[in-house]
Write a protein that holds these residues in place. Structure first.
Motif, PDB file in Angstrom:
ATOM      1  N   GLU A   7       0.826  -1.198   0.000  1.00 47.41           N
ATOM      2  CA  GLU A   7       0.000   0.000   0.000  1.00 47.41           C
ATOM      3  C   GLU A   7       0.871   1.263   0.000  1.00 47.41           C
ATOM      4  O   GLU A   7       0.589   2.222  -0.714  1.00 47.41           O
ATOM      5  CB  GLU A   7      -0.929  -0.012   1.226  1.00 47.41           C
ATOM      6  CG  GLU A   7      -1.807   1.222   1.258  1.00 47.41           C
ATOM      7  CD  GLU A   7      -2.999   1.077   2.194  1.00 47.41           C
ATOM      8  OE1 GLU A   7      -3.462  -0.063   2.386  1.00 47.41           O
ATOM      9  OE2 GLU A   7      -3.442   2.091   2.741  1.00 47.41           O
ATOM     10  N   PHE A  10       2.279   1.741  -3.413  1.00 41.63           N
ATOM     11  CA  PHE A  10       1.226   2.216  -4.288  1.00 41.63           C
ATOM     12  C   PHE A  10       0.970   3.708  -4.080  1.00 41.63           C
ATOM     13  O   PHE A  10       0.899   4.482  -5.046  1.00 41.63           O
ATOM     14  CB  PHE A  10      -0.060   1.423  -4.028  1.00 41.63           C
ATOM     15  CG  PHE A  10      -1.192   1.813  -4.933  1.00 41.63           C
ATOM     16  CD1 PHE A  10      -1.189   1.431  -6.268  1.00 41.63           C
ATOM     17  CD2 PHE A  10      -2.247   2.561  -4.457  1.00 41.63           C
ATOM     18  CE1 PHE A  10      -2.218   1.797  -7.110  1.00 41.63           C
ATOM     19  CE2 PHE A  10      -3.281   2.939  -5.290  1.00 41.63           C
ATOM     20  CZ  PHE A  10      -3.267   2.550  -6.621  1.00 41.63           C
ATOM     21  N   LYS A  11       0.893   4.075  -2.819  1.00 37.77           N
ATOM     22  CA  LYS A  11       0.632   5.483  -2.525  1.00 37.77           C
ATOM     23  C   LYS A  11       1.746   6.380  -3.043  1.00 37.77           C
ATOM     24  O   LYS A  11       1.502   7.481  -3.522  1.00 37.77           O
ATOM     25  CB  LYS A  11       0.459   5.689  -1.012  1.00 37.77           C
ATOM     26  CG  LYS A  11      -0.936   5.346  -0.525  1.00 37.77           C
ATOM     27  CD  LYS A  11      -1.215   5.994   0.821  1.00 37.77           C
ATOM     28  CE  LYS A  11      -2.644   5.725   1.264  1.00 37.77           C
ATOM     29  NZ  LYS A  11      -2.937   6.288   2.592  1.00 37.77           N
ATOM     30  N   GLU A  14       1.223   6.876  -6.732  1.00 34.61           N
ATOM     31  CA  GLU A  14       0.102   7.786  -6.977  1.00 34.61           C
ATOM     32  C   GLU A  14       0.511   9.220  -6.670  1.00 34.61           C
ATOM     33  O   GLU A  14       0.156  10.151  -7.385  1.00 34.61           O
ATOM     34  CB  GLU A  14      -1.101   7.411  -6.091  1.00 34.61           C
ATOM     35  CG  GLU A  14      -1.609   6.016  -6.284  1.00 34.61           C
ATOM     36  CD  GLU A  14      -2.086   5.753  -7.696  1.00 34.61           C
ATOM     37  OE1 GLU A  14      -3.164   6.229  -8.039  1.00 34.61           O
ATOM     38  OE2 GLU A  14      -1.365   5.083  -8.459  1.00 34.61           O
ATOM     39  N   HIS A  15       1.240   9.372  -5.588  1.00 39.23           N
ATOM     40  CA  HIS A  15       1.739  10.670  -5.157  1.00 39.23           C
ATOM     41  C   HIS A  15       2.556  11.318  -6.270  1.00 39.23           C
ATOM     42  O   HIS A  15       2.338  12.474  -6.642  1.00 39.23           O
ATOM     43  CB  HIS A  15       2.576  10.455  -3.895  1.00 39.23           C
ATOM     44  CG  HIS A  15       3.047  11.718  -3.232  1.00 39.23           C
ATOM     45  ND1 HIS A  15       4.053  12.510  -3.749  1.00 39.23           N
ATOM     46  CD2 HIS A  15       2.668  12.317  -2.084  1.00 39.23           C
ATOM     47  CE1 HIS A  15       4.261  13.534  -2.951  1.00 39.23           C
ATOM     48  NE2 HIS A  15       3.432  13.450  -1.933  1.00 39.23           N
ATOM     49  N   PHE A  17       2.550  10.551  -9.427  1.00 38.72           N
ATOM     50  CA  PHE A  17       1.693  10.797 -10.577  1.00 38.72           C
ATOM     51  C   PHE A  17       0.932  12.109 -10.402  1.00 38.72           C
ATOM     52  O   PHE A  17       0.843  12.937 -11.310  1.00 38.72           O
ATOM     53  CB  PHE A  17       0.700   9.646 -10.761  1.00 38.72           C
ATOM     54  CG  PHE A  17      -0.278   9.879 -11.874  1.00 38.72           C
ATOM     55  CD1 PHE A  17       0.029   9.495 -13.169  1.00 38.72           C
ATOM     56  CD2 PHE A  17      -1.492  10.507 -11.639  1.00 38.72           C
ATOM     57  CE1 PHE A  17      -0.867   9.732 -14.210  1.00 38.72           C
ATOM     58  CE2 PHE A  17      -2.388  10.753 -12.667  1.00 38.72           C
ATOM     59  CZ  PHE A  17      -2.078  10.363 -13.959  1.00 38.72           C
ATOM     60  N   ILE A  18       0.364  12.268  -9.221  1.00 37.32           N
ATOM     61  CA  ILE A  18      -0.451  13.453  -8.956  1.00 37.32           C
ATOM     62  C   ILE A  18       0.400  14.712  -8.937  1.00 37.32           C
ATOM     63  O   ILE A  18      -0.004  15.763  -9.438  1.00 37.32           O
ATOM     64  CB  ILE A  18      -1.243  13.256  -7.642  1.00 37.32           C
ATOM     65  CG1 ILE A  18      -2.378  12.260  -7.907  1.00 37.32           C
ATOM     66  CG2 ILE A  18      -1.786  14.574  -7.114  1.00 37.32           C
ATOM     67  CD1 ILE A  18      -3.045  11.719  -6.673  1.00 37.32           C
ATOM     68  N   ASN A  19       1.587  14.609  -8.405  1.00 36.44           N
ATOM     69  CA  ASN A  19       2.523  15.735  -8.430  1.00 36.44           C
ATOM     70  C   ASN A  19       2.763  16.191  -9.870  1.00 36.44           C
ATOM     71  O   ASN A  19       2.627  17.379 -10.198  1.00 36.44           O
ATOM     72  CB  ASN A  19       3.847  15.305  -7.785  1.00 36.44           C
ATOM     73  CG  ASN A  19       4.730  16.497  -7.436  1.00 36.44           C
ATOM     74  OD1 ASN A  19       4.385  17.640  -7.701  1.00 36.44           O
ATOM     75  ND2 ASN A  19       5.873  16.206  -6.842  1.00 36.44           N
TER      76      ASN A  19
END
Lengths: 156, 156
Positions: A7, A10-11, A14-15, A17-19
């Motif tokens: 997890e 994964f986070k 995602e972090h 990606f979002i950045n």
DNA sequence: CAAAAAAGGTTTGATATTCAAACAAAAATA
DNA sequence: TATTTTTGTTTGAATATCAAACCTTTTTTG
């Protein structure tokens, strides 16, 4: 390798990606706004001018100082900008009858058309941003943006 | 007044809120980046220069053309920008040994410090953006950003 | 292989945008 | 009434950008 590690990993992805997404989005929006303008009947108008028109808005007349404040521009700069908007037929400048120092700025018909076109673009964009979400999901997205605003407000 | 109407009205309000938030966020980020720079040991560096440093990145040396493309700047403009970055001690320029036309751009130690500081700021911002979300919620936020990117890609 | 074309980077000249400071007029305040 | 503040403008300097002309070097082509 525990579930926790998975997890976490994964986070992290995602972090990142979002950045990246956040960093890219705005430049892309500006470029597309520029491109859409070029194709339209407003090819003589720059993105900056559209944002000024947005700040002036359809509502009550605004003073130059109010607009300068909203846009974080000096009064001198705004004078120049407003002269250009007037030349391009987007705004009217009239002396305020209550206070002779202030100039009331209002949009012309052309200015209002531009305002609405720009609004429509943003509205479509938000529609797509939120496409397919139910109410709860929508609240999550809103919450994220509130988080971001809070962070920025703290640093202001 | 049906549940459907209530929900519709609610969504409209959220839509407007999110529209406004998206429009404001970017300007605020730039202003805060400017402010944070002023307070730091990089008070001689502009936000634009930080973004150039970000585009150059820590990784392999990049050519001026690669950077110009990434930043959507003309080559002439980039020449000027790189000269300033060099003057401010953020980058090195060396001739590429394979291809004598190419200039390899790499960050100096000072440039790398700035790069990492800027990254740290963005990382903290994303942390706050996503604060308190579980995995599912995080996926919703990501989905929204993917939606937005898709919309923008279609118009590019 | 030699000539032509393309690519990388720089320089130049023109235009845009911005700010701070000095200014004038009107309004608010003391 | 005299002083200060507010509003908007003008001016002069600084910065950022682009397109076009230019020089090298590399690649393509005849």
């Amino acid at each position: 390798m525990s579930v926790y590690d998975d997890e976490t990993k994964f986070k992290k992805a995602e972090h990142d990606f979002i950045n990246e997404a956040l960093a890219n989005v705005y430049d892309n929006i500006l470029r597309i706004e520029e491109k859409e303008l070029k194709k339209s009947s407003f090819s003589d108008i720059t993105v900056k001018e559209v944002h000024l028109v947005h700040a002036i808005s359809l509502h009550e007349p605004k003073s130059a100082s109010q607009i300068a404040k909203k846009m974080h521009l000096s009064r001198g700069t705004l004078t120049v900008n407003l002269r250009n908007l007037e030349r391009k037929g987007l705004i009217h400048r009239t002396k305020n009858s209550q206070d002779q120092r202030v100039t009331d700025i209002t949009l012309t018909k052309r200015g209002r058309v531009l305002y609405r076109a720009h609004n429509a673009f943003h509205s479509k964009m938000v529609d797509r941003f939120l496409a397919g979400f139910n109410l709860d999901e929508l609240k999550v997205v809103k919450h994220a943006l509130v988080n971001l605003q809070d962070f920025l407000d703290e640093l202001t």
